[in-house]
Design a protein around this motif. Sequence first.
Motif, PDB file in Angstrom:
ATOM      1  N   PRO A   1       0.926  -1.249   0.009  1.00 37.10           N
ATOM      2  CA  PRO A   1      -0.050  -0.024  -0.207  1.00 37.10           C
ATOM      3  C   PRO A   1       0.946   1.104  -0.018  1.00 37.10           C
ATOM      4  CG  PRO A   1      -0.203  -1.172   2.398  1.00 37.10           C
ATOM      5  CD  PRO A   1       0.463  -1.913   1.198  1.00 37.10           C
ATOM      6  N   GLY A   2       1.973   1.241   0.670  1.00 41.06           N
ATOM      7  CA  GLY A   2       2.896   2.384   0.561  1.00 41.06           C
ATOM      8  C   GLY A   2       3.333   2.504  -0.694  1.00 41.06           C
ATOM      9  N   GLU A   3       3.968   1.593  -1.311  1.00 37.51           N
ATOM     10  CA  GLU A   3       4.306   1.956  -3.021  1.00 37.51           C
ATOM     11  C   GLU A   3       2.980   2.146  -3.831  1.00 37.51           C
ATOM     12  OE1 GLU A   3       7.345   1.777  -3.891  1.00 37.51           O
ATOM     13  OE2 GLU A   3       8.131   1.084  -1.771  1.00 37.51           O
ATOM     14  N   ALA A   4       1.911   1.740  -3.348  1.00 35.67           N
ATOM     15  CA  ALA A   4       0.423   1.990  -4.360  1.00 35.67           C
ATOM     16  C   ALA A   4       0.563   3.540  -4.286  1.00 35.67           C
ATOM     17  CB  ALA A   4      -0.371   1.497  -3.649  1.00 35.67           C
ATOM     18  N   SER A   5       0.858   4.361  -3.173  1.00 37.86           N
ATOM     19  CA  SER A   5       0.432   5.505  -3.061  1.00 37.86           C
ATOM     20  C   SER A   5       1.666   6.495  -3.998  1.00 37.86           C
ATOM     21  CB  SER A   5       0.578   6.028  -1.615  1.00 37.86           C
ATOM     22  OG  SER A   5      -0.477   5.591  -0.968  1.00 37.86           O
ATOM     23  N   HIS A   6       2.664   5.822  -4.466  1.00 33.58           N
ATOM     24  CA  HIS A   6       3.902   6.335  -5.123  1.00 33.58           C
ATOM     25  C   HIS A   6       4.119   5.529  -6.602  1.00 33.58           C
ATOM     26  CE1 HIS A   6       4.983   8.776  -1.581  1.00 33.58           C
ATOM     27  NE2 HIS A   6       4.764   7.632  -0.864  1.00 33.58           N
ATOM     28  N   GLY A   7       2.921   5.431  -6.982  1.00 30.46           N
ATOM     29  CA  GLY A   7       2.975   4.848  -8.619  1.00 30.46           C
ATOM     30  C   GLY A   7       2.494   3.785  -8.750  1.00 30.46           C
ATOM     31  N   ASP A   8       2.623   2.746  -7.791  1.00 32.23           N
ATOM     32  CA  ASP A   8       1.877   1.156  -8.070  1.00 32.23           C
ATOM     33  C   ASP A   8       0.591   1.176  -8.200  1.00 32.23           C
ATOM     34  OD1 ASP A   8       4.803   0.413  -8.047  1.00 32.23           O
ATOM     35  OD2 ASP A   8       4.605  -0.877  -6.601  1.00 32.23           O
ATOM     36  N   MET A   9      -0.130   2.429  -7.999  1.00 28.28           N
ATOM     37  CA  MET A   9      -1.600   2.250  -8.242  1.00 28.28           C
ATOM     38  C   MET A   9      -1.909   2.116  -9.586  1.00 28.28           C
ATOM     39  SD  MET A   9      -4.171   2.482  -6.041  1.00 28.28           S
ATOM     40  CE  MET A   9      -5.380   2.922  -7.135  1.00 28.28           C
ATOM     41  N   GLY A  10      -0.967   2.386 -10.456  1.00 22.58           N
ATOM     42  CA  GLY A  10      -0.997   1.843 -11.890  1.00 22.58           C
ATOM     43  C   GLY A  10      -1.020   0.622 -12.274  1.00 22.58           C
ATOM     44  N   MET A  11      -0.811  -0.351 -11.314  1.00 14.82           N
ATOM     45  CA  MET A  11      -1.075  -1.798 -11.580  1.00 14.82           C
ATOM     46  C   MET A  11      -2.389  -2.220 -11.486  1.00 14.82           C
ATOM     47  SD  MET A  11       2.396  -2.675  -9.299  1.00 14.82           S
ATOM     48  CE  MET A  11       2.579  -4.418  -9.849  1.00 14.82           C
ATOM     49  N   ILE A  12      -3.305  -1.397 -10.763  1.00  9.53           N
ATOM     50  CA  ILE A  12      -4.633  -1.910 -10.702  1.00  9.53           C
ATOM     51  C   ILE A  12      -5.496  -1.172 -11.567  1.00  9.53           C
ATOM     52  CG2 ILE A  12      -6.593  -1.825  -8.856  1.00  9.53           C
ATOM     53  CD1 ILE A  12      -4.305  -1.330  -7.003  1.00  9.53           C
ATOM     54  N   THR A  13      -6.435  -1.974 -12.353  1.00 10.51           N
ATOM     55  CA  THR A  13      -7.373  -1.658 -13.319  1.00 10.51           C
ATOM     56  C   THR A  13      -8.843  -1.830 -12.834  1.00 10.51           C
ATOM     57  OG1 THR A  13      -7.767  -3.641 -14.463  1.00 10.51           O
ATOM     58  CG2 THR A  13      -5.678  -2.412 -15.018  1.00 10.51           C
ATOM     59  N   ASP A  14      -9.758  -1.445 -13.707  1.00 11.38           N
ATOM     60  CA  ASP A  14     -11.143  -1.532 -13.188  1.00 11.38           C
ATOM     61  C   ASP A  14     -11.562  -2.716 -13.459  1.00 11.38           C
ATOM     62  OD1 ASP A  14     -11.153  -1.353 -15.934  1.00 11.38           O
ATOM     63  OD2 ASP A  14     -12.533   0.036 -16.142  1.00 11.38           O
ATOM     64  N   LYS A  15     -10.758  -3.637 -14.219  1.00 14.11           N
ATOM     65  CA  LYS A  15     -11.117  -5.140 -14.412  1.00 14.11           C
ATOM     66  C   LYS A  15     -10.721  -5.925 -13.415  1.00 14.11           C
ATOM     67  CE  LYS A  15     -10.867  -4.770 -19.287  1.00 14.11           C
ATOM     68  NZ  LYS A  15     -12.733  -4.678 -19.477  1.00 14.11           N
ATOM     69  N   ASP A  16      -9.974  -5.563 -12.099  1.00 13.93           N
ATOM     70  CA  ASP A  16      -9.490  -6.184 -11.139  1.00 13.93           C
ATOM     71  C   ASP A  16     -10.263  -6.248 -10.015  1.00 13.93           C
ATOM     72  OD1 ASP A  16      -7.134  -6.709 -12.886  1.00 13.93           O
ATOM     73  OD2 ASP A  16      -6.127  -4.722 -11.980  1.00 13.93           O
ATOM     74  N   VAL A  17      -9.858  -7.160  -9.084  1.00 14.76           N
ATOM     75  CA  VAL A  17     -10.877  -7.128  -7.691  1.00 14.76           C
ATOM     76  C   VAL A  17      -9.482  -7.007  -6.691  1.00 14.76           C
ATOM     77  CG1 VAL A  17     -11.837  -8.400  -6.127  1.00 14.76           C
ATOM     78  CG2 VAL A  17     -12.742  -8.731  -8.414  1.00 14.76           C
ATOM     79  N   VAL A  18      -9.819  -5.986  -5.690  1.00 16.58           N
ATOM     80  CA  VAL A  18      -8.906  -5.523  -4.771  1.00 16.58           C
ATOM     81  C   VAL A  18      -9.357  -6.342  -3.602  1.00 16.58           C
ATOM     82  CG1 VAL A  18      -7.932  -3.977  -3.377  1.00 16.58           C
ATOM     83  CG2 VAL A  18      -8.021  -3.456  -5.870  1.00 16.58           C
TER      84      VAL A  18
END
Length: 323
Positions: free
Chosen positions: A78-95
């Motif tokens: 989650p820390g990395e997601a706030s610094h660019g890794d959110m780009g790995m998540i799409t609307d076709k995924d499930v979190v």
Amino acid sequence: MNPDINYLAIAKRTFDMEIEALQQLSLKLDEQFTKACQLILNCQGRVVITGMGKSGHIGNKMAATLASTGTPSFFVHPGEASHGDMGMITDKDVVIALSNSGEVSEIITLLPLIKRLGTPLIGLSGNPNSTLGQASDVHLFCGVDTEACPLNLAPTSSTTATLVMGDALAIALLEARGFTAEDFAFSHPGGSLGRKLLLKVGDIMHTGDAIPVVHPEQSVSDALVVMTQKSLGMVTIQSNGDLLGVFTDGDLRRALENDTDFRNTRIADLMHPHPLTTSAQNLAAQALFEMEERKITSLIVTDLDAQVAGVIHMHDILRAGVA
């Protein structure tokens, strides 16, 4: 340091407390679990798991288990997601977001972004009324009354509960997908399990000139020469490509005990007709099982026309790491 401490008693208490936590959690399972499974089964992308601290370690294991049992999945810190890794998540995924309290700041920061993407969110926490619980499309309760830690501080029972919930998801999805042992092997090709489930007889059998062959009218002496040259402990007896029988080192020992005249005895007189055969498409592990069951060391491999295609020896299978 207490020299009188009873380590075994502490271990047993820890076991008992975590077992009790899992039993209580099992009683609280509801339709939210079914909804979570359906959400993942309908996912057109991948399952993205996130969690901080100990929950992150559990999340990593959960992602690995899902991925190896037919549900494409990966972990995002989650820390990395706030610094660019959110780009790995799409609307076709499930979190799937893990947080015992449901209030970890690094997770909470991601919630508006996940909602903005329109990505379905499954929350695993010990508090359905937490920020994570309220923001989740599906919430799976993983709460425990108390941690196994005597200070009730170190995540122990709660992480075990979350880990088991992840395992329950993986197994439910595995069965729903009709995931097979061969499917599992493709995810584990490098291990002994993968070799057992993937390696076929045709991959390691002896073929061509390596096959020991004699004609039924040849003498036992001739057969022994071929048996020695090919080093497989047996010879096939063939005529015009047709398999008539087999002569093995076990047959040789019995012939020696009977004082057989090897030069003047036809191999056809000592061979075993209708020998046990296998197919090149069969698993090497199955061939090994049949050898062990019959107490033999090799099998003749035949094709669809019952012609000899090869020979596989027990040592070939063991050398390949199938045991």
